[in-house]
Design an enzyme around this catalytic site. Structure first.
Site, PDB file in Angstrom:
ATOM      1  N   ALA A  39       0.690 -11.170   0.366  1.00 26.90           N
ATOM      2  CA  ALA A  39       0.095 -10.059   0.253  1.00 26.90           C
ATOM      3  C   ALA A  39       1.077  -8.988   0.509  1.00 26.90           C
ATOM      4  CB  ALA A  39      -1.015 -10.238   1.442  1.00 26.90           C
ATOM      5  N   HIS A  40       0.126  -7.783   0.441  1.00 24.12           N
ATOM      6  CA  HIS A  40       0.851  -6.379   0.569  1.00 24.12           C
ATOM      7  C   HIS A  40       1.549  -6.339   1.895  1.00 24.12           C
ATOM      8  CE1 HIS A  40      -2.973  -4.359   2.146  1.00 24.12           C
ATOM      9  NE2 HIS A  40      -3.016  -5.529   2.816  1.00 24.12           N
ATOM     10  N   ASN A  41       2.640  -5.556   1.611  1.00 25.72           N
ATOM     11  CA  ASN A  41       3.612  -5.127   2.922  1.00 25.72           C
ATOM     12  C   ASN A  41       4.223  -6.296   3.507  1.00 25.72           C
ATOM     13  OD1 ASN A  41       1.488  -2.455   2.405  1.00 25.72           O
ATOM     14  ND2 ASN A  41       3.784  -2.035   3.093  1.00 25.72           N
ATOM     15  N   THR A  53       0.920  -1.203  -0.015  1.00 28.53           N
ATOM     16  CA  THR A  53       0.056  -0.103  -0.182  1.00 28.53           C
ATOM     17  C   THR A  53       0.863   1.141  -0.124  1.00 28.53           C
ATOM     18  OG1 THR A  53      -1.576  -1.270   1.396  1.00 28.53           O
ATOM     19  CG2 THR A  53      -1.891   1.238   1.007  1.00 28.53           C
TER      20      THR A  53
END
Length: 342
Positions: free
Chosen positions: A240-242, A221
């Site tokens: 997933a993100h981060n 993000t």
């Protein structure tokens, strides 16, 4: 590829026993050896195959004692298993050797392409991309705007790398993998619908990483989703993100790691492990296949299993108890019946 027994022996620093000019053009298991193939014998329980195999050349340990004559030419080395592994590496490197540019590619005028390497047909390299030396880009690969790829990296057919992502040196990414797709970020609204949260970060993959086929690594993000040096990711994984994956960590197929989780170094996650978001997994952790991790693992170098995960030894004891539950239920029912009859 055609190569003589003597050339193989020279490469392996071994000794030929038989015809040094025997030519091989393929590799095989000793029990499936055919004329013109190279095989090896390491495990003693397979020794009987060497007396019947049709393989032309067989790599064996230097201390192997034969009990009757054999047909193939032998190459004696200190360790036949590791020697054959070196042959496999050589064979694979020759098989995958590509150079130049195929027809039907697009390279933006502002992209920088290093020396050597290969670009396969129907590949697309967007503006400001920076490609290192000796990078192999197989057909139908998409490399987005401002992507950086280090030297000696290989992207197999159908890989997609979104804008701003960074891939290190000596990285291998297999077919169908997507690097830098949007993270799963949506904010619920009062009317029950969802508002998409822009994902403006990137993915950073360190040196010497391998990513299997059809794996997806989402962009952050904000900041970066990071796969550190030496990590190995199997096929069909969702990152997933981060998320951050530590150095030399291994993740097996169908594992899913939710957003902002930090996985330590030298961790092993078995197949189909599910990990919730915003937790940490300590260095050296080993997690059994199909386990569910719903909270941080803080103690390093421990084994875990089950869903929700518990220490592995405790999980084994629980499995023993689970198998006894029907018997225990029956005994409890009998005891209740006896109490009622008193």
């Amino acid at each position: 590829m055609q190569i003589t027994a003597q050339q193989i022996a020279t490469f392996l620093e071994g000794k030929v026993e038989g015809n040094p000019d025997e030519v091989v053009s393929q590799l095989s298991k000793i029990e499936e050896g055919a004329h013109g193939s190279l095989s090896f014998l390491s495990n003693p329980k397979y020794e009987h195959y060497i007396y019947d195999t049709d393989a032309s050349v067989v790599i064996v340990n230097e201390n192997l004692m034969l009990h009757k004559p054999v047909k193939p030419t032998l190459i004696r080395v200190k360790n036949s298993y590791t020697a054959f592994t070196e042959v496999l590496k050589l064979y694979n490197s020759l098989r995958l050797e590509r150079s130049g540019r195929d027809e039907g590619i697009f390279v933006h005028d502002t992209a920088v392409i290093g020396e050597g390497g290969y670009i396969g047909g129907f590949s697309y390299i967007d503006k400001l991309a920076k490609i290192g030396d000796n990078v192999k880009i197989y057909p139908r690969v998409y490399i987005g705007e401002n992507v950086t790829i280090g030297d000696n990296t290989t992207l197999f057919p159908g890989v997609t790398v979104y804008y701003d992502c960074v891939i290190g040196k000596n990285v291998t990414i297999h077919s169908g993998t997507v690097v830098g797709s949007d993270g799963f970020g949506f904010a619920p609204k009062e009317d029950g619908t969802y508002d998409k949260i822009p994902q403006i970060g990137n993915v950073v993959i360190g040196d010497n990483v391998e990513v299997g086929a059809n794996t997806v690594i989402d962009r952050a993000t904000l900041g970066s989703t990071v796969i550190h040096e030496g990590a190995k990711l199997d096929n069909l994984i969702q990152i997933a993100h981060n998320v951050e994956i530590g150095k030399n960590t291994v993740v097996a197929a169908q594992t899913g790691i939710s957003g902002s989780t930090k996985v330590g170094e030298h961790v092993v996650l078995g197949g189909q492990v599910g990990v919730v978001g915003h937790i940490t997994i300590a260095d050296g952790s080993q997690v059994q296949a199909q386990s569910g991790i719903n909270k941080s693992i803080k103690d390093a170098n421990k084994k875990w299993g089950g869903s929700p995960s518990t220490p592995y030894s405790s999980q084994l004891r629980s499995q023993v108890l689970y198998s006894k539950l029907p018997e225990l239920e029956k005994r409890i029912a009998e005891l209740e019946k006896q109490l009622k009859n008193k």
